[in-house]
Design a protein around this motif. Structure first.
Motif, mmCIF file in Angstrom:
data_model
loop_
_atom_site.group_PDB
_atom_site.id
_atom_site.type_symbol
_atom_site.label_atom_id
_atom_site.label_comp_id
_atom_site.label_asym_id
_atom_site.label_seq_id
_atom_site.Cartn_x
_atom_site.Cartn_y
_atom_site.Cartn_z
ATOM 1 N N VAL B 207 66.176 -0.269 63.232
ATOM 2 C CA VAL B 207 65.721 -1.541 62.661
ATOM 3 C C VAL B 207 66.269 -1.700 61.254
ATOM 4 C CG1 VAL B 207 63.694 -2.842 61.927
ATOM 5 C CG2 VAL B 207 63.643 -1.576 64.063
ATOM 6 N N GLY B 208 66.167 -0.614 60.463
ATOM 7 C CA GLY B 208 66.707 -0.646 59.108
ATOM 8 C C GLY B 208 68.186 -0.997 59.107
ATOM 9 N N GLY B 209 68.925 -0.427 60.058
ATOM 10 C CA GLY B 209 70.367 -0.694 60.137
ATOM 11 C C GLY B 209 70.668 -2.157 60.387
ATOM 12 N N ILE B 210 69.941 -2.775 61.319
ATOM 13 C CA ILE B 210 70.190 -4.196 61.602
ATOM 14 C C ILE B 210 69.886 -5.033 60.356
ATOM 15 C CG2 ILE B 210 69.695 -6.129 63.139
ATOM 16 C CD1 ILE B 210 68.337 -4.142 65.008
ATOM 17 N N LEU B 211 68.732 -4.756 59.737
ATOM 18 C CA LEU B 211 68.319 -5.553 58.576
ATOM 19 C C LEU B 211 69.333 -5.394 57.448
ATOM 20 C CD1 LEU B 211 64.486 -4.851 58.556
ATOM 21 C CD2 LEU B 211 65.657 -6.879 59.386
ATOM 22 N N TYR B 212 69.811 -4.154 57.241
ATOM 23 C CA TYR B 212 70.802 -3.891 56.194
ATOM 24 C C TYR B 212 72.079 -4.667 56.492
ATOM 25 C CZ TYR B 212 73.100 -1.046 52.607
ATOM 26 O OH TYR B 212 73.740 -0.618 51.480
ATOM 27 N N GLY B 213 72.483 -4.642 57.796
ATOM 28 C CA GLY B 213 73.692 -5.362 58.185
ATOM 29 C C GLY B 213 73.568 -6.861 57.941
ATOM 30 N N ILE B 214 72.392 -7.414 58.227
ATOM 31 C CA ILE B 214 72.215 -8.856 58.014
ATOM 32 C C ILE B 214 72.191 -9.166 56.516
ATOM 33 C CG2 ILE B 214 70.638 -10.792 58.366
ATOM 34 C CD1 ILE B 214 69.728 -9.436 60.952
ATOM 35 N N ALA B 215 71.540 -8.295 55.732
ATOM 36 C CA ALA B 215 71.365 -8.582 54.305
ATOM 37 C C ALA B 215 72.641 -8.320 53.514
ATOM 38 C CB ALA B 215 70.220 -7.741 53.742
ATOM 39 N N TYR B 216 73.362 -7.253 53.854
ATOM 40 C CA TYR B 216 74.590 -6.909 53.110
ATOM 41 C C TYR B 216 75.715 -6.872 54.133
ATOM 42 C CZ TYR B 216 70.851 -5.309 50.091
ATOM 43 O OH TYR B 216 69.699 -5.230 49.344
ATOM 44 N N PRO B 217 76.297 -8.031 54.488
ATOM 45 C CA PRO B 217 77.098 -8.131 55.715
ATOM 46 C C PRO B 217 78.478 -7.477 55.649
ATOM 47 C CG PRO B 217 77.032 -10.215 54.595
ATOM 48 C CD PRO B 217 76.197 -9.298 53.791
ATOM 49 N N GLN B 218 78.507 -6.191 55.311
ATOM 50 C CA GLN B 218 79.749 -5.413 55.317
ATOM 51 C C GLN B 218 79.361 -4.068 55.875
ATOM 52 O OE1 GLN B 218 83.039 -5.351 53.015
ATOM 53 N NE2 GLN B 218 83.028 -7.282 54.065
ATOM 54 N N ILE B 219 79.859 -3.685 57.033
ATOM 55 C CA ILE B 219 79.451 -2.385 57.551
ATOM 56 C C ILE B 219 80.659 -1.468 57.684
ATOM 57 C CG2 ILE B 219 77.360 -3.193 58.679
ATOM 58 C CD1 ILE B 219 78.894 -3.135 61.307
ATOM 59 N N ASN B 220 80.385 -0.180 57.650
ATOM 60 C CA ASN B 220 81.412 0.841 57.560
ATOM 61 C C ASN B 220 80.802 2.117 58.128
ATOM 62 O OD1 ASN B 220 82.062 3.276 55.666
ATOM 63 N ND2 ASN B 220 83.873 2.028 55.611
ATOM 64 N N VAL B 221 81.602 2.962 58.772
ATOM 65 C CA VAL B 221 81.015 4.151 59.404
ATOM 66 C C VAL B 221 80.411 5.127 58.395
ATOM 67 C CG1 VAL B 221 82.311 4.165 61.546
ATOM 68 C CG2 VAL B 221 83.284 5.210 59.521
ATOM 69 N N PHE B 222 80.819 5.030 57.120
ATOM 70 C CA PHE B 222 80.257 5.950 56.130
ATOM 71 C C PHE B 222 79.101 5.315 55.355
ATOM 72 C CE2 PHE B 222 84.634 7.270 56.794
ATOM 73 C CZ PHE B 222 84.406 8.566 57.198
ATOM 74 N N MET B 223 78.675 4.129 55.769
ATOM 75 C CA MET B 223 77.640 3.427 55.013
ATOM 76 C C MET B 223 76.295 4.134 55.051
ATOM 77 S SD MET B 223 76.789 0.325 57.592
ATOM 78 C CE MET B 223 75.033 0.075 57.634
ATOM 79 N N GLY B 224 76.111 5.057 56.022
ATOM 80 C CA GLY B 224 74.809 5.700 56.146
ATOM 81 C C GLY B 224 74.568 6.806 55.147
#
Lengths: 312, 296
Positions: B207-224
């Protein structure tokens, strides 16, 4: 000089390796890229021995080793560039300075954080590593020479095979003696059982601090050589992933096994850097998928490392 | 006046970030409670949540509620598999071996997803599941994304509260984290409860991942990596193993990060978080809500 005699066999092997390497270099069999990664492997071995002292011998799990390596690198880069050092003789004091600064910072940070154990020590050292990286990223605000997040450029190239190899040999001989001394015994006691060690009168806090400082000093030497080998530094070279590299080398080489660490460093550098010449880049990406799986399997079957000495 | 509204705006942004941290921190704190392990791979489960959501929205164009459900299910599955494959064989191994395995799992997830055939290591723009609207509340503005984050976080926390304090599973989980041996003597199935904990933690991270993706719309495999570590710090700050501590810690870390970025410099924000960590570890290692443990 007694300790040089005791390490005679080791020194003879090392000298033969030097002659072979030098011959390969001089007759042009090895390209300049290979010459560079051979020196790099020696530097990695030197730094990993530092981590092996901290983790393999004393059992203090550190995820911030790359920070001390980075401190050594930045100190050397700054001193050699600002003072304009280019000869080997004036480089030795710089090396000593790098190691002392890395060791001093390790000492100061070690006083509070070595009270922590296992996983909390891991998080604290990882935190220190990140702090150091933030410092490097912002270092251009202190002095423009340091370059900040653009990277440190124009470092004089001083490191050469003889310097790296013989200096590392010297350090290894000293380290072997440290390990065989009283202190080495105390370190291993602390690793096996800290409570029992303190109950027989070992000052565990001081001994842990000593091992940590010594390991950080070796990282400082390694970093200094690295800076003057590649002549370019970037904060991202000293982040968490780099610390994990050193950890993997120590685990492959075996906890508490110096020769294993040296071998593992060469295997590691060969695997990561050397394969670049042979394999196409699509295949190379798979390396980093294989390494973690290997790591998990090592932990299941040989939790003290592949080349670790047999324990009861 | 302008200054106050600027500060209030930063508070809203800080809670937005802090809510995501709280969702991740819950997984850390629950797993630490039952296994005494820092699950380094948890930050990557969070990353995986963002990538599954990205995949579902951009390839299938599913509605938002389905994206949430499917992402939670797949993250829970991944969490379950990680526990069974990597951690369970090492349950009696030295603590550090478990920690190194966790680092290994984390690296594996990152580099496996960064293969060129999959997602590549580059930044990927996260698709917008809905149009972003802004509501002006005279003191500060709030977007529908922020409202969504607040509502979803609140609902998740409420369900988690019911699960932990009102069901038999919750009682068993608390018993395991209090004392594993005694709990097993009382007839609690330890393995089942540990799997249950991983499933709950991983779905919250999803859930946190989806919300983070919507709020900061740049995703990357090292973002975690960084949010994972910061959330762990949040869990330590609140008192590791304590559910409400993780939420409060997450909010504090989120607010600190946003305030440092707003008033100092965004390059210092990681540094400040780790200074908080050092302060907590040295002066109050049991965290804000923790009780002092008597030395044996």
């Amino acid at each position: 000089m007694r300790f040089l005699k005791e390490s005679k066999q080791f020194l003879v092997v090392a000298f033969i390796i030097y002659v072979i390497l030098k011959a390969l270099f001089v007759f042009g069999v090895a390209s300049s890229y290979i010459q560079q990664i051979v020196q790099y492997a020696v530097i990695i071995a030197l730094t990993s021995i530092g981590l092996n002292i901290i983790y393999g011998f004393t059992g203090q799990f550190s995820l911030g080793h790359a920070a001390f390596y980075g401190i050594g690198a930045y100190t050397s880069a700054y001193l050699t560039k600002v003072l304009g050092i280019d000869s080997l003789f004036s480089y030795i004091p710089v090396l000593m300075a790098c190691s002392v600064i890395s060791g001093l910072i390790g000492f100061l940070i070690g006083i509070p954080i070595l009270k922590l154990k296992d996983d909390f020590l891991a998080i604290a050292t990882l935190g220190f590593g990140t702090l150091v990286r933030v410092f490097f990223d912002n270092s251009d605000k202190i002095s423009d020479v340091l370059g900040g997040s653009r990277g440190f450029v124009g470092i004089p190239k001083i490191t050469n095979l003889e310097l790296v190899l013989f200096f590392t040999l010297f350090i290894i001989v000293i380290t072997r003696h440290m390990i065989n001394s009283r202190f080495g015994l105390f370190w291993r006691c602390i690793k096996d059982d800290e409570l029992a060690a303190s109950s027989i009168g070992i000052n565990t806090a001081n001994m842990k601090l000593m091992a940590f400082t010594y390991g950080c000093m070796l990282a400082g030497f390694g970093g200094a050589f690295y800076a003057n080998l590649y002549t370019f530094l970037h904060p991202s070279n000293f982040d968490i992933l780099k610390s994990i590299d050193f950890l993997i080398i120590v685990i492959i080489g075996g906890m508490g096994n110096i020769v294993g660490t040296i071998l593992a460093s060469f295997i590691w550098v060969g695997f990561i850097e050397g394969l670049r010449i042979i394999l196409p880049s699509e295949v190379l990406d798979i390396r980093w998928v294989v390494i973690p799986i290997l790591l998990i399997f090592i932990m299941m079957w040989r939790p003290y490392g592949i080349m670790a000495k047999k324990t009861k | 006046m302008e200054q106050i509204s600027y500060i209030l705006q930063q508070v809203v942004n800080g809670i937005q970030l802090g809510a995501v941290y709280a969702l991740i921190a819950l997984g850390y704190t629950m797993v630490y409670g039952v296994l005494r392990l820092i699950n380094f791979a948890h930050g990557d489960v969070f990353m995986l949540g963002a990538f599954v959501a990205y995949f579902l929205i951009s390839k299938f164009g599913l509605p938002v509620y389905l994206v949430f459900i499917l992402t939670m299910v797949s993250c829970a599955l991944v969490g379950y598999v990680i526990e069974k494959v990597a951690y369970k064989p090492l349950r009696d191994a030295p603590k550090i071996s478990l920690l190194i395995t966790a680092v290994g799992v984390s690296l594996f997830l990152e580099y496996f997803l960064s293969l060129k055939a999959l997602f590549t290591p580059n930044y990927i723009p996260f698709p917008k599941p809905f149009e972003i609207e802004t509501y002006d509340l005279s003191f500060f503005v709030i977007t529908n994304v922020q409202l969504l984050i607040f509502i979803i976080t609140f609902i998740s926390l409420f369900i988690l509260y019911l699960l932990i304090y009102k069901t038999r599973y919750g009682i068993a989980m608390r018993a395991v984290s209090y004392d594993k041996e005694t709990a097993s003597l009382m007839g609690v199935g330890i393995d089942g409860i540990i799997s249950f904990t991983f499933i709950i933690g991983a779905s919250l991270a999803g859930v946190g991942g989806i919300l983070y993706g919507i709020a900061y719309p740049q995703i990357n495999v090292f973002m975690g990596i960084m949010p994972g570590i910061k959330s762990f710090i949040a869990a330590v700050l609140g008192g590791i193993g304590i559910i409400h501590g993780a939420v409060v810690g997450g909010l504090i870390i989120g607010l600190c990060e946003v305030f440092v970025s707003a008033f100092l410099s965004s390059t210092f924000r990681d540094g400040v978080i780790f200074i908080i960590l050092f302060a907590v570890l040295l002066f109050r290692p049991m965290g804000i809500f923790g009780k002092r443990i008597e030395k044996v």
